[in-house]
Write an enzyme that holds these catalytic residues in place. Structure first.
Site, PDB file in Angstrom:
ATOM      1  N   HIS A   1      -4.164  -3.556  -0.547  1.00  0.00           N
ATOM      2  CA  HIS A   1      -2.952  -4.216  -1.022  1.00  0.00           C
ATOM      3  C   HIS A   1      -2.181  -4.829   0.148  1.00  0.00           C
ATOM      4  O   HIS A   1      -1.406  -5.763  -0.033  1.00  0.00           O
ATOM      5  CB  HIS A   1      -2.045  -3.221  -1.749  1.00  0.00           C
ATOM      6  CG  HIS A   1      -2.629  -2.709  -3.025  1.00  0.00           C
ATOM      7  ND1 HIS A   1      -3.467  -1.619  -3.062  1.00  0.00           N
ATOM      8  CD2 HIS A   1      -2.505  -3.141  -4.294  1.00  0.00           C
ATOM      9  CE1 HIS A   1      -3.828  -1.393  -4.322  1.00  0.00           C
ATOM     10  NE2 HIS A   1      -3.254  -2.298  -5.085  1.00  0.00           N
TER      11      HIS A   1
ATOM     12  N   ASP B   1     -10.571  -8.044  -8.106  1.00  0.00           N
ATOM     13  CA  ASP B   1      -9.334  -7.287  -8.007  1.00  0.00           C
ATOM     14  C   ASP B   1      -8.204  -8.312  -7.910  1.00  0.00           C
ATOM     15  O   ASP B   1      -8.443  -9.525  -7.803  1.00  0.00           O
ATOM     16  CB  ASP B   1      -9.374  -6.352  -6.788  1.00  0.00           C
ATOM     17  CG  ASP B   1      -8.480  -5.130  -6.945  1.00  0.00           C
ATOM     18  OD1 ASP B   1      -7.567  -5.158  -7.799  1.00  0.00           O
ATOM     19  OD2 ASP B   1      -8.681  -4.153  -6.213  1.00  0.00           O
TER      20      ASP B   1
END
Length: 331
Positions: free
Chosen positions: A178, A247
């Site tokens: 992230h 993702d």
């Protein structure tokens, strides 16, 4: 024409302007986050309004792993232990995995969510980043495969489609994708023996999600999500012929403008791009860049959705009591 994108709505209610955008954009599906969740009644309205906006029974996804990654939370929904904690505590960890995911599926199906981004088949390694570690199921290929398959079967029994993640393996990542791009520098033989092995064993699953990770032995220049070499390896060596979504494109592991990320992912071989933050300008750019869902990608999407079914009859309170007993808790 259906777009090769999964998009996230901005908030808890769908206004007319956003509904018109989704009608024109025609995403294949939608993904929900905590910002979209308030109460069961509100969530049922939102999922119904999203499907009405595109005029079809579009899949609606969520990340409801239990533990830290859980978008639906108390007081309206149950809390679950981190997966690794449950695996270590349960007297029968595989049965507990099935029960956990059958109960999660019951809660999701009741509010109109029919796809869960689980199970995870990444392996716990000594260097696994703490943000991922307790989301995983163990450190052996055989144990993780058995637990992931039980989780997938529990979801399917509850009318919810599973998404296997993170292909081709994220367990060796020592940074959080992230925030930064993980890089793994081990020989290909090591990757085959551990990282790829659970995904190869679970290759019958109909949907999967990529890992934003550079594997130097496969492609030292690009993360798997945007790497043609990595995607070929996933299809040909791992043998995964299911629908592959990226993702989240907004994660900082990827570089370049959002439309470039989307175009690179599709060009590499991903079937769908996942964009989660609900920002309209970014969604417009993603839809323009990713094109329509057609060819082999459309075939895989149809095969995935063909697994949708009504939940099997179950006494969820009895299942919950069984899970509590396996964990040594009071019902």
């Amino acid at each position: 024409m259906i777009s090769a994108a999964i998009l996230g709505p901005e908030g808890a209610r769908l206004g007319p302007d956003e509904a018109a955008f989704f009608r024109d954009a025609e995403p294949w599906g939608f993904i929900l986050f905590a910002r979209n969740v308030e109460t069961p009644d509100q969530l049922r309205r939102l999922t119904g309004d999203l499907r009405a906006a595109v005029g079809r029974d579009a899949p609606i996804l969520v990340d409801q792993e239990g533990g830290r990654v859980q978008r639906l939370r108390p007081p309206h929904w149950h809390d679950y232990l981190p997966a690794l904690d449950q695996m270590r505590r349960a007297r029968d960890p595989v049965r507990a995995q099935w029960l956990r995911h059958r109960l999660i599926a019951a809660e999701l199906f009741e509010v109109g969510i029919d796809v869960n981004c689980a199970p995870l088949a990444d392996l716990v390694e000594p260097q696994t980043h703490h943000i991922l570690r307790n989301r995983l199921y163990g450190d052996t290929v055989e144990g993780v495969v058995e637990a992931a398959r039980a989780a997938a079967q529990g979801l399917l029994a509850g009318g919810v489609l599973p998404v296997l993640k993170h292909i081709p393996g994220y367990g060796r990542a020592s940074v959080d994708s992230h925030k930064a791009l993980p890089r793994v520098s081990v020989p290909l033989a090591d990757l085959r023996a551990r990282d790829f092995a659970p995904f190869a064993a679970l290759s019958e699953m109909r949907m999967g999600m990529t890992a934003h990770i550079v594997l130097d032995a496969v492609d030292p220049d690009r993360p798997a999500t945007t790497s043609p070499a990595a995607m070929r390896m996933i299809r040909e060596e791992i043998g995964f012929d299911g629908l592959i979504m990226t993702d989240d494109l907004s994660m900082e592991a990827l570089s370049g403008a959002i439309d470039i990320r989307a175009a690179r992912s599709i060009a590499a071989g991903c079937d769908l791009v996942l964009h989660c933050n609900g920002e309209r300008d970014e969604m417009e750019a993603v839809v323009a860049a990713c094109g329509t869902l057609d060819g082999a990608a459309a075939r895989r999407a149809d095969a995935a959705l063909a697994e949708r079914r009504m939940p099997e009859l179950a006494d969820t309170e009895a299942l919950r009591a069984e899970l509590a007993a396996l964990l040594g808790e009071g019902a």
